[in-house]
Design an enzyme around this catalytic site. Sequence first.
Site, PDB file in Angstrom:
ATOM      1  CG  ASP A   1      -2.085   0.911   1.117  1.00 36.91           C
ATOM      2  OD1 ASP A   1      -2.312   1.445   0.020  1.00 36.91           O
ATOM      3  OD2 ASP A   1      -2.779   1.115   2.131  1.00 36.91           O
ATOM      4  N   GLY A   2       0.292   2.343  -0.515  1.00 37.64           N
ATOM      5  CA  GLY A   2       0.923   3.662  -0.386  1.00 37.64           C
ATOM      6  C   GLY A   2       1.636   4.166  -1.627  1.00 37.64           C
ATOM      7  CG  ASN A   3       2.466   1.649  -4.951  1.00 40.06           C
ATOM      8  OD1 ASN A   3       3.290   1.459  -4.065  1.00 40.06           O
ATOM      9  ND2 ASN A   3       2.085   0.697  -5.788  1.00 40.06           N
ATOM     10  N   GLY A   4       0.289   5.506  -4.263  1.00 32.40           N
ATOM     11  CA  GLY A   4      -0.321   6.784  -4.660  1.00 32.40           C
ATOM     12  C   GLY A   4       0.171   7.918  -3.774  1.00 32.40           C
ATOM     13  NE  ARG A   5      -1.803   6.487   1.319  1.00 32.04           N
ATOM     14  CZ  ARG A   5      -2.009   5.573   2.248  1.00 32.04           C
ATOM     15  NH1 ARG A   5      -1.936   5.901   3.518  1.00 32.04           N
ATOM     16  NH2 ARG A   5      -2.285   4.331   1.906  1.00 32.04           N
TER      17      ARG A   5
ATOM     18  NE  ARG B   1      -3.831   7.003  -7.430  1.00 36.35           N
ATOM     19  CZ  ARG B   1      -3.808   6.646  -6.149  1.00 36.35           C
ATOM     20  NH1 ARG B   1      -3.687   7.555  -5.214  1.00 36.35           N
ATOM     21  NH2 ARG B   1      -3.920   5.389  -5.811  1.00 36.35           N
TER      22      ARG B   1
ATOM     23  CD  GLU C   1     -12.866  -5.014  -2.646  1.00 35.17           C
ATOM     24  OE1 GLU C   1     -11.658  -5.315  -2.808  1.00 35.17           O
ATOM     25  OE2 GLU C   1     -13.706  -5.839  -2.236  1.00 35.17           O
ATOM     26  CG  ASN C   2      -7.229  -1.598  -5.534  1.00 42.12           C
ATOM     27  OD1 ASN C   2      -6.221  -2.243  -5.271  1.00 42.12           O
ATOM     28  ND2 ASN C   2      -7.758  -0.723  -4.701  1.00 42.12           N
TER      29      ASN C   2
ATOM     30  CB  SER D   1      -7.926  -4.006   2.407  1.00 40.66           C
ATOM     31  OG  SER D   1      -7.728  -2.869   3.177  1.00 40.66           O
TER      32      SER D   1
ATOM     33  CD  GLU E   1       1.766 -13.852  15.085  1.00 45.42           C
ATOM     34  OE1 GLU E   1       1.612 -12.711  15.558  1.00 45.42           O
ATOM     35  OE2 GLU E   1       1.302 -14.868  15.619  1.00 45.42           O
TER      36      GLU E   1
END
Length: 237
Positions: free
Chosen positions: A13-17, A26, A60-61, A187, A198
């Site tokens: 996660d976080g590629n866009g940000r 993005r 969803e993406n 997600s 874990e």
Amino acid sequence: MSRIPVHVAFIMDGNGRWAQVRGLPRHEGHRRGAAVVKKILRVAEKNGIKYVTLFALSSENFLRRSEFEVNFLMNLCEKFLKKYSKTLCEKEVRFRAIGNLSRLPINLQLAIEKLTRSTAHFDRFHLTIALNYGARNEVIRAIGNLLQNKNVDVENLTWKGFEQYLYTKDLPDPDLIIRTSGEQRLSNFLLLQSAYAELYFTKTHWPDFNEKEFLLAIEDYGTRERRMGKTNDKAND
Ligand code: FPP
């Protein structure tokens, strides 16, 4: 290092940000993210991890992102598979893709089929990419397929019997799930398979995730007591 997970799954996660804080589009984040995948696979292999699963695109993406972004990601995956197919074969990596693949662009489907087939006999290292994947869809699909099988004794169905209908039927459950970029949730990723996994969360955006961070996650995993329903003295047996 003490205890090494057999199967590590990543929510990248976080590629866009990552891109946005740098004033970049993005998709630049996704491009950088794909380069990180290569490095992370090398670290996994070097440290004796046998299975790596990557959440590259959720269902969803697939539905909710712009057509441009989804196409960019699909193209990136196709290029990645084509670019590294020779290396993956040389390194005896068994490749799999999970998710509703029939909705993917045909060129990507063909690249997936080809690589899946040509690596099917390997067992040294396993790379699985989740594309247009959602755990709830996976369960609905599994139940549908199970009910179509007239030989199934539904009354006496066990988990072992049911999991044969999941996309992940040939894979061990993930021991460790790493999610980058600060969000602390799954997600809709491997919800049933992660029953005893874990979880490790880092604030680092995926394009900045690196060997040092990965080793920290593995080290942290080594300190976790995995009881899996047992008492303390039997944990990690
Ligand atoms: C989440 O970041 C990341 C994705 C939706 C795509 C992940 C894909 C890659 C890293 C590259 C392709 C993969 C392979 C296997 C070659 P985001 O866009 O949701 O970031 P944000 O939450 O900051 O917007």
